[in-house]
Design a protein around this motif. Structure first.
Motif, PDB file in Angstrom:
ATOM      1  N   ARG A   1      24.419   4.285  88.524  1.00 34.98           N
ATOM      2  CA  ARG A   1      24.517   4.874  89.861  1.00 34.98           C
ATOM      3  C   ARG A   1      24.129   3.835  90.909  1.00 34.98           C
TER       4      ARG A   1
ATOM      5  N   GLN B   1      30.386   5.544  99.281  1.00 31.61           N
ATOM      6  CA  GLN B   1      29.454   6.676  99.152  1.00 31.61           C
ATOM      7  C   GLN B   1      28.579   6.423  97.922  1.00 31.61           C
ATOM      8  N   ASP B   2      27.571   7.260  97.708  1.00 34.70           N
ATOM      9  CA  ASP B   2      26.829   7.191  96.449  1.00 34.70           C
ATOM     10  C   ASP B   2      27.838   7.367  95.324  1.00 34.70           C
ATOM     11  N   THR B   3      27.758   6.512  94.326  1.00 30.37           N
ATOM     12  CA  THR B   3      28.813   6.560  93.310  1.00 30.37           C
ATOM     13  C   THR B   3      28.324   5.972  91.977  1.00 30.37           C
ATOM     14  N   THR B   4      29.244   5.891  91.032  1.00 30.66           N
ATOM     15  CA  THR B   4      28.955   5.326  89.712  1.00 30.66           C
ATOM     16  C   THR B   4      29.839   4.109  89.503  1.00 30.66           C
TER      17      THR B   4
ATOM     18  N   GLY C   1      33.518   6.697  90.765  1.00 27.51           N
ATOM     19  CA  GLY C   1      33.451   7.872  91.629  1.00 27.51           C
ATOM     20  C   GLY C   1      32.143   8.624  91.482  1.00 27.51           C
ATOM     21  N   PRO C   2      31.849   9.490  92.464  1.00 25.21           N
ATOM     22  CA  PRO C   2      30.542  10.177  92.500  1.00 25.21           C
ATOM     23  C   PRO C   2      30.341  11.164  91.353  1.00 25.21           C
ATOM     24  N   ASP C   3      31.435  11.680  90.820  1.00 24.92           N
ATOM     25  CA  ASP C   3      31.300  12.718  89.791  1.00 24.92           C
ATOM     26  C   ASP C   3      31.576  12.199  88.389  1.00 24.92           C
ATOM     27  N   ALA C   4      31.513  10.885  88.224  1.00 29.82           N
ATOM     28  CA  ALA C   4      31.879  10.295  86.925  1.00 29.82           C
ATOM     29  C   ALA C   4      30.956  10.786  85.819  1.00 29.82           C
ATOM     30  N   THR C   5      31.541  11.002  84.660  1.00 30.22           N
ATOM     31  CA  THR C   5      30.755  11.381  83.481  1.00 30.22           C
ATOM     32  C   THR C   5      30.813  10.307  82.410  1.00 30.22           C
TER      33      THR C   5
END
Ligand code: PLP
Length: 399
Positions: free
Chosen positions: A265, A282-285, A344-348
């Motif tokens: 992150r 943005q805050d991201t991965t 992206g911010p929602d990366a898993t």
């Protein structure tokens, strides 16, 4: 093979695809034999394995640029009973005797080459099998039509002596990747005239050949007795403007995948890779892919920069070989050993997950897996260069 834990990436080469592609090309040129062009380590796909795949698809000839490539095929057990081999690019002093003894056909593109091959044949006590290369307009290797009489005279005498047999006469096209370009037919006309001139000099080749992949796909007039596809045998098309590989019954043979080395992150506004050509919006991965220009990934496929160029595309979030996932672009500069993705911010995704840089399909513009052609577009080059420059550090796995 190499310990897969010691190398974070691999190029999987589907030899059935090479076989099927050659079959498809043979169907497009039904009156011609197929010479699969396997120079430059089979465009990066692995010389011997790819050659065997092409032979399984019906190729009867293998084409190499450098003599060493032809000798490597013979040394690997691809004997004359399995394939004729032609080599066409060498300066004076090449080991022509070794080639003659290995039953490799040799191209002649200058008068000195005739003299050298005759000497080699005499030394070997064999007849050299030769192909006369004619410059019909490419302006590269090959005998200029004006110089043909002198060469034909020498070749006719060598043939009478039994030192050489003229197996082929051939040339190469300048604009085959621009279908309908007037020089294609013009070069074929010049070629026909050169063949007639040879006949008048008593030199009658068994095989005339002119067509590369693009001409095999689009210009039947150029097929003659044998076609010489390279790129298309590996499932890529030299005429992407006419459609994806599947339009011609082709599928890319190579899949380049790597396992993410780092996933972390970061806050928004974080500069990514050398010179911060990309900044996270943005805050991201971020995910680090352990492949870089040291592996042949073009630095021109970096993402961001002053012009905000889209980087090379990478498929993430899909299980290898299965549908799904999403395409993200290289963020910031491609480095020697690594490149970075903004997942992206929602990366898993997690470290160790497999990502695909390119593989078999019709490309991102059609919603498919990224292809070498997509990488070529991102880097401002051609797909040939993407697979051919893939570094020796990337293990090839033939399946
Ligand atoms: N023939 C010759 C003489 C070549 O140099 C090449 C490769 O550049 C080919 C055929 C195969 O070309 P392509 O990969 O476009 O089919």
């Amino acid at each position: 093979g190499p310990d897969p834990r010691a190398y974070p990436a691999r190029a999987v080469v589907d030899l059935a695809a090479v076989r099927d592609n050659v079959r498809a090309l043979a169907d497009l040129a039904p009156s011609s034999q197929v010479m699969a062009v396997v120079k430059a380590d089979a465009y990066g796909h692995g010389l011997v394995a790819s050659a065997l795949g092409a032979l399984a698809g019906g190729a009867t000839w293998l084409g190499t640029a450098q003599p060493g490539e032809a000798l490597a095929l013979r040394a690997a057990g691809v004997g004359p009973d399995r394939a004729r081999v032609l080599t066409w690019l060498y300066p004076p002093g090449a080991p022509l005797r070794d080639l003659v003894e290995a039953d490799v056909d040799v191209s002649l593109a200058a008068r000195w080459a005739v003299d050298e091959v005759v000497a080699a044949a005499r030394a070997a006590g064999r007849t050299a099998r030769v192909h006369l290369a004619v410059d019909t307009g490419l302006g590269r290797n090959g005998i200029m039509p004006a110089d043909l009489p002198d060469v034909l005279d020498a070749v006719a005498r060598a043939e009478a002596e039994g030192a050489v047999r003229v197996v082929g006469m051939w040339s190469h096209l300048a604009f085959a990747d621009e279908p309908g370009h007037p020089t294609v037919v013009a070069q074929a006309d010049v070629f026909d005239e050169a063949v007639r001139e040879a006949a008048r000099a008593g030199v009658v080749p068994e095989l005339r050949h002119l067509a590369n992949s693009a001409a095999t796909l689009t210009a039947p007039r150029t097929h003659y007795d044998l076609v010489r596809p390279g790129l298309a045998a590996y499932g890529m098309t030299p005429v992407p403007q006419l459609g994806p590989p599947s339009r011609f019954g082709l599928r890319p043979a190579m899949t380049l995948e790597a396992r993410l080395a780092t996933v972390k992150r970061v806050p928004g506004g974080h500069g990514v890779s050398y010179s911060h050509h990309y900044t996270t919006p943005q805050d991201t991965t971020l995910g680090v892919v352990p492949l870089g220009y040291g592996d042949g990934i073009p630095r021109h496929a970096s993402g961001g920069g002053p012009a905000g160029a889209p980087g090379g595309p990478v498929l993430v979030g899909a299980r290898p070989g299965e549908p799904g996932g999403r395409v993200v672009r290289v963020a910031g500069r491609v480095c020697m050993d690594q490149l970075v993705l903004d997942l992206g911010p929602d990366a898993t995704e997690r470290a160790g997950d497999v990502v695909t840089l390119f593989g078999a399909g019709d490309g991102v513009a059609r919603g498919g897996v990224p292809t070498a052609e997509d990488w070529a577009q991102a880097a401002g080059t051609i797909s040939y260069e993407i697979t051919t420059r893939l570094g020796a550090r990337v293990p090839r796995e033939h399946v």
